[in-house]
Design a protein around this motif. Sequence first.
Motif, short mmCIF file in Angstrom:
data_model
loop_
_atom_site.label_atom_id
_atom_site.label_comp_id
_atom_site.label_asym_id
_atom_site.label_seq_id
_atom_site.Cartn_x
_atom_site.Cartn_y
_atom_site.Cartn_z
N LEU A 1 0.84 -1.19 0.00
CA LEU A 1 0.00 0.00 0.00
C LEU A 1 0.88 1.24 0.00
N ARG A 2 0.93 1.92 -1.12
CA ARG A 2 1.77 3.10 -1.28
C ARG A 2 1.01 4.37 -0.91
N THR A 3 1.72 5.29 -0.28
CA THR A 3 1.16 6.60 0.02
C THR A 3 2.10 7.66 -0.53
N GLU A 4 1.85 8.91 -0.21
CA GLU A 4 2.63 9.98 -0.82
C GLU A 4 4.10 9.89 -0.43
N ASN A 5 4.37 9.62 0.85
CA ASN A 5 5.74 9.56 1.34
C ASN A 5 6.05 8.16 1.86
N ALA A 6 7.31 7.88 2.01
CA ALA A 6 7.72 6.57 2.52
C ALA A 6 7.38 6.43 4.00
N THR A 7 6.82 5.29 4.37
CA THR A 7 6.57 4.97 5.77
C THR A 7 7.23 3.63 6.07
N VAL A 8 7.41 3.36 7.36
CA VAL A 8 8.09 2.13 7.76
C VAL A 8 7.15 1.25 8.58
N GLY A 9 7.58 0.87 9.79
CA GLY A 9 6.79 -0.06 10.57
C GLY A 9 5.54 0.55 11.18
N LEU A 10 4.64 -0.32 11.62
CA LEU A 10 3.39 0.10 12.24
C LEU A 10 3.66 0.81 13.56
N ARG A 11 2.80 1.79 13.84
CA ARG A 11 2.99 2.62 15.03
C ARG A 11 1.67 2.68 15.79
N PRO A 12 1.60 2.15 17.00
CA PRO A 12 0.33 2.15 17.75
C PRO A 12 -0.04 3.55 18.22
N SER A 13 -1.32 3.74 18.50
CA SER A 13 -1.78 5.00 19.06
C SER A 13 -1.54 5.00 20.56
N ASP B 1 1.80 9.56 7.59
CA ASP B 1 1.63 10.11 6.24
C ASP B 1 0.15 10.15 5.86
N HIS B 2 -0.15 10.77 4.72
CA HIS B 2 -1.52 10.78 4.19
C HIS B 2 -1.97 9.35 3.89
N ASN B 3 -3.24 9.08 4.11
CA ASN B 3 -3.77 7.74 3.81
C ASN B 3 -5.13 7.85 3.13
N HIS B 4 -5.14 7.56 1.84
CA HIS B 4 -6.41 7.59 1.09
C HIS B 4 -7.07 6.21 1.03
N TRP B 5 -6.33 5.17 1.47
CA TRP B 5 -6.84 3.80 1.37
C TRP B 5 -8.00 3.54 2.33
N GLY B 6 -7.98 4.19 3.47
CA GLY B 6 -9.04 3.98 4.45
C GLY B 6 -8.97 5.04 5.53
N ARG C 1 -4.78 9.09 7.90
CA ARG C 1 -3.33 9.02 8.04
C ARG C 1 -2.92 7.55 8.20
N THR C 2 -1.68 7.28 7.88
CA THR C 2 -1.20 5.91 7.90
C THR C 2 -1.01 5.41 9.33
N PRO C 3 -1.34 4.14 9.57
CA PRO C 3 -0.98 3.54 10.85
C PRO C 3 0.51 3.26 10.93
N ALA C 4 1.19 3.31 9.81
CA ALA C 4 2.64 3.13 9.77
C ALA C 4 3.32 4.47 10.05
N SER C 5 4.52 4.39 10.55
CA SER C 5 5.25 5.56 10.99
C SER C 5 5.94 6.28 9.82
N GLN C 6 5.94 7.58 9.90
CA GLN C 6 6.74 8.40 9.01
C GLN C 6 7.71 9.21 9.86
N GLY C 7 8.98 9.00 9.69
CA GLY C 7 9.97 9.77 10.43
C GLY C 7 10.01 9.50 11.92
N GLY C 8 9.43 8.40 12.36
CA GLY C 8 9.51 8.05 13.77
C GLY C 8 8.33 8.52 14.59
N ASP C 9 7.87 9.77 14.43
CA ASP C 9 6.77 10.28 15.26
C ASP C 9 5.63 10.87 14.43
N GLY C 10 5.61 10.62 13.12
CA GLY C 10 4.56 11.16 12.27
C GLY C 10 3.77 10.09 11.54
#
Length: 470
Positions: free
Chosen positions: A92-104, A390-395, A379-388
């Motif tokens: 699932l690609r988004t605007e920017n690169a994301t890495v691992g999942l990040r819990p709330s 990314d945009h999420n249009h998938w859901g 927004r993505t459940p995956a992390s962007q930059g550690g504490d952010g």
Amino acid sequence: MLNDTLFSRREMLTRCGTGLGMIGLAGVLADQDARAAPPIDPLAPKAPHHTARAKHIIHLYMNGGPSQVDTFDPKPALATYQGQRPARIAGLRTENATVGLRPSPFKFPRCGQSGLQISEIYPHVARFADDLCVIRSMYTDIPNHEPSMFMMNSGHVQALRPAYGSWLQYGLGTENQNLPGYIVLCPGLPVNGAANWSNRFLPGIFQGCHINLPVDFDPRTVLPFLQNHHLSAASQRRQLDFIQRLNALQTERRGQDALLDARIASLEMAFRMQTAAQEAFDLGQESARTRALYGLSGPGRNVFANNCLLARRLVERGVRAVQIYAGAGQPWDTHSNNDNSHRQLALGSDQAIAGLLQDLTQRGLLDETIVLWGGEFGRTPASQGGDGRDHNHWGFSLWLAGGGFRGGMAYGATDEFGFRAEEKRMHVHDLHATILHLMGLDHERLTFRYSGRDHRLTDVSGQVIRDILL
């Protein structure tokens, strides 16, 4: 007969340049003009296609895109798979690169009799859980702000179509001829600016009216250059009446002109608004108790709270559509510092939103007013930059209340991580079709002929989601 010379039918057709083709084109254009021409009063109330449940809509626009997994879509699996990128979401690609999942970091207590789970950052809104219809399976087309803002506002990813507020005015008119039927309350401008509430090819009288007010505004100066300091009201009325007579002569000679009709209606409304706008925007008429309800009595009062109270006053006076943007630019765009930003953004809007819901309820207005909360995507459940995130249009999630929507329910679902809508997926076209339905309009019949085809808000798709309706 031309220049006292008689022409045969063959000569007449020859001198038309393109002959029968031009005659046929003239007929088509005449038909288009007739169908596109607005009524004499384009803002006059019109009969809906069917019995309406709602008369107004207040759109709480969280521009920038709030995170669904931090607000209304709890996902405990994120803690289990923290830092990982399971195969089912790897592509699932988004605007920017994301890495691992990040819990709330936020808790999701069960609220109201319905037990609807709502993030702890919205404690005031949570008191109205039984009024909320949370859509957890929204999706849109593109993970960028500009096209997604256009999609949410106008049903198209480019600046080509009228905003839904313009469509509502075109289809239903307005109940108050002294105020614009479509008002946008926003401090500054969001991404895309005024293009978000443009009338596009609909007559100009249907364009959204943008109003930017500070916390301590003077109701006499809500709209710049509205007051005429040189002519009395009686003199202005005589001036407008004279101009209207000239316009009537123009119509007799040249036929009806949609652009001219829009300008005439705009001038007439501007004259009436000199007094109507000042009264409608005078928050000093509200009691201390009502102001406190919205959070306007303490040091935390802000423009968003002001605008929520103004929205209630506007729909109370018959305004068809009111949009309240969270702020200029894209305040919910949390590519970094997601958790703290969401906490602060919710804190700045929570009490005002709850106050609006309570105020509408106790005045008997919620049943006829749709309240919509949400952004252009999630927004993505995956992390962007550690504490952010990314945009999420998938859901993503949004919620609706009042106006015929079922309360105390969650509709649809994303995957176990909150990334992609999977169950009962709902596109923005479906959202628009459903809102129009509750407003008494069939989204397939609400059309406007432009550039050789019939256009509609939902383009060539969209369906009414009846499972979320009362």
